[in-house]
Scaffold this motif. Structure first.
Motif, short mmCIF file in Angstrom:
data_model
loop_
_atom_site.label_atom_id
_atom_site.label_comp_id
_atom_site.label_asym_id
_atom_site.label_seq_id
_atom_site.Cartn_x
_atom_site.Cartn_y
_atom_site.Cartn_z
N LYS A 8 -2.45 -3.75 5.38
CA LYS A 8 -3.10 -4.92 6.45
C LYS A 8 -4.16 -4.31 7.70
O LYS A 8 -4.68 -5.39 8.11
CB LYS A 8 -2.27 -5.94 7.01
CG LYS A 8 -1.24 -6.58 5.65
CD LYS A 8 -2.28 -7.45 4.76
CE LYS A 8 -1.34 -7.88 4.18
NZ LYS A 8 -1.79 -8.82 3.24
N SER A 9 -3.37 -3.16 7.82
CA SER A 9 -4.00 -2.67 9.01
C SER A 9 -5.20 -1.52 8.55
O SER A 9 -5.66 -0.22 9.74
CB SER A 9 -3.10 -2.50 10.32
OG SER A 9 -2.21 -1.82 9.97
N ALA A 10 -4.80 -0.77 6.95
CA ALA A 10 -5.28 0.61 6.83
C ALA A 10 -7.28 0.47 7.07
O ALA A 10 -8.04 -0.78 6.77
CB ALA A 10 -5.39 0.87 5.34
N ARG A 11 -8.22 0.92 6.82
CA ARG A 11 -8.71 1.40 7.03
C ARG A 11 -9.40 1.16 5.30
O ARG A 11 -8.66 1.27 4.26
CB ARG A 11 -9.34 3.33 7.07
CG ARG A 11 -8.81 3.68 8.00
CD ARG A 11 -9.31 5.42 8.53
NE ARG A 11 -9.03 6.35 7.28
CZ ARG A 11 -9.62 7.10 7.19
NH1 ARG A 11 -10.49 7.61 7.26
NH2 ARG A 11 -8.91 7.66 5.88
N THR A 12 -10.82 0.48 4.85
CA THR A 12 -11.22 0.34 3.86
C THR A 12 -11.99 1.06 3.33
O THR A 12 -12.53 1.83 4.06
CB THR A 12 -12.32 -1.27 4.19
OG1 THR A 12 -13.53 -0.85 4.56
CG2 THR A 12 -11.58 -1.98 4.99
N ALA A 13 -12.38 0.69 2.18
CA ALA A 13 -13.77 1.87 1.50
C ALA A 13 -15.24 2.23 3.16
O ALA A 13 -15.89 3.26 2.07
CB ALA A 13 -14.07 1.40 0.34
N TYR A 14 -15.17 0.68 2.92
CA TYR A 14 -16.18 1.32 3.76
C TYR A 14 -16.41 2.05 5.00
O TYR A 14 -17.13 2.81 5.50
CB TYR A 14 -16.42 -0.63 4.40
CG TYR A 14 -17.83 -0.30 5.28
CD1 TYR A 14 -19.54 -1.07 5.04
CD2 TYR A 14 -17.03 -0.27 6.27
CE1 TYR A 14 -20.13 -0.98 5.52
CE2 TYR A 14 -19.17 -0.32 6.96
CZ TYR A 14 -20.04 -0.86 6.79
OH TYR A 14 -20.99 -0.68 7.97
N ASP A 15 -14.90 2.36 5.52
CA ASP A 15 -14.46 2.89 6.47
C ASP A 15 -14.73 4.57 6.37
O ASP A 15 -14.79 5.64 7.04
CB ASP A 15 -13.28 2.88 7.09
CG ASP A 15 -13.26 1.29 7.85
OD1 ASP A 15 -14.78 0.78 8.47
OD2 ASP A 15 -12.98 0.20 7.87
N PRO A 75 -3.23 4.67 5.18
CA PRO A 75 -3.51 5.80 5.12
C PRO A 75 -2.56 6.77 4.58
O PRO A 75 -1.01 6.94 4.03
CB PRO A 75 -3.19 5.10 6.32
CG PRO A 75 -2.51 3.90 6.50
CD PRO A 75 -3.04 3.26 4.84
N GLU A 76 -2.61 7.85 4.77
CA GLU A 76 -1.33 9.23 4.49
C GLU A 76 -0.78 8.95 5.14
O GLU A 76 -0.33 8.42 6.53
CB GLU A 76 -2.13 10.98 5.06
CG GLU A 76 -1.25 11.50 5.03
CD GLU A 76 -2.14 12.72 5.01
OE1 GLU A 76 -1.18 14.61 5.18
OE2 GLU A 76 -2.88 12.75 5.82
N GLY A 77 0.52 9.09 4.89
CA GLY A 77 1.63 9.10 4.94
C GLY A 77 2.49 7.94 4.44
O GLY A 77 3.91 7.92 4.23
N SER A 78 1.89 7.11 4.15
CA SER A 78 2.11 4.99 3.74
C SER A 78 2.90 5.59 2.42
O SER A 78 2.26 6.08 1.12
CB SER A 78 1.01 4.63 3.51
OG SER A 78 0.76 4.09 5.14
N GLY A 79 4.62 4.25 2.64
CA GLY A 79 4.75 4.70 0.82
C GLY A 79 4.02 3.73 0.36
O GLY A 79 3.83 2.35 0.74
N LEU A 80 4.41 3.75 -1.54
CA LEU A 80 3.96 2.58 -1.53
C LEU A 80 4.89 2.26 -2.18
O LEU A 80 6.37 2.57 -2.09
CB LEU A 80 3.34 3.40 -3.42
CG LEU A 80 1.86 4.32 -3.05
CD1 LEU A 80 1.80 4.85 -1.95
CD2 LEU A 80 1.87 4.23 -5.01
N LEU A 81 4.77 0.69 -2.78
CA LEU A 81 5.46 -0.69 -3.08
C LEU A 81 6.25 0.21 -4.67
O LEU A 81 5.31 -0.12 -5.32
CB LEU A 81 5.36 -1.97 -2.71
CG LEU A 81 5.22 -2.48 -1.45
CD1 LEU A 81 4.39 -3.86 -1.04
CD2 LEU A 81 6.54 -2.47 -0.29
N GLN A 82 7.64 -0.52 -4.65
CA GLN A 82 8.37 0.46 -6.07
C GLN A 82 7.52 -1.65 -6.57
O GLN A 82 7.67 -2.57 -6.49
CB GLN A 82 9.79 0.01 -6.12
CG GLN A 82 10.75 0.66 -7.12
CD GLN A 82 11.68 0.27 -7.40
OE1 GLN A 82 11.90 1.35 -6.11
NE2 GLN A 82 12.31 -0.17 -7.77
N GLY A 83 6.88 -0.98 -7.90
CA GLY A 83 6.49 -1.91 -8.67
C GLY A 83 5.64 -2.07 -8.97
O GLY A 83 5.36 -2.97 -9.58
#
Length: 137
Positions: free
Chosen positions: A41-48, A71-79
């Motif tokens: 929700k607050s991540a950089r985008t492909a534009y940035d 962002p680096e270090g963010s956990g991915l949501l299981q599933g």
């Protein structure tokens, strides 16, 4: 038969003195409650991200702004379904609880991207919805 929703595992399922050894990550992989702030929700985008912007130069700036990169270090949501835009030909994969975005990843969560943009990212040329019937001939 109980009609209650299944609950998360309790944190203390072992004797206290052995808890950290036997269950060091008690709640890992549990997608319940508000949890951490959603990084996309607050991540950089492909534009940035300038290398991503250059790589996907056939996308409009507006479309690139709608592609959040974790962002680096963010956990991915299981599933959840993701792609890594750093791959030459991004392919969908389903995340597990132990996965995190590393310095060599541009992970994008499918639920955060419009289906037409997602289809272009994974190489589907015809982003139109398929006819499911029920239309006058």
């Amino acid at each position: 038969m109980s009609r209650e929703k299944p609950q998360a595992q309790t944190l203390n399922k072992h004797p206290e003195e052995y808890e950290k050894d036997l269950n060091p990550n008690a709640m890992r992989g549990q997608n319940i409650g508000a949890g951490d702030a959603q990084p996309e929700k607050s991540a950089r985008t492909a534009y940035d991200v300038k290398p991503a912007h250059r790589r996907f130069n056939d996308f409009t700036d507006e479309a690139l702004r709608e592609i959040p990169i974790l962002p680096e270090g963010s956990g991915l949501l299981q599933g959840a379904t993701y792609i890594d835009l750093k791959e030459e030909h991004p392919k969908e994969f389903t995340a597990t609880a132990d996965m995190k975005a590393g310095p060599d990843n541009w992970y994008v969560n499918k639920r955060e991207v419009h289906y037409e943009v997602w289809n272009r990212l994974i190489g589907i040329d015809n982003p139109e919805r398929t006819n499911t019937g029920n239309s006058p001939e």
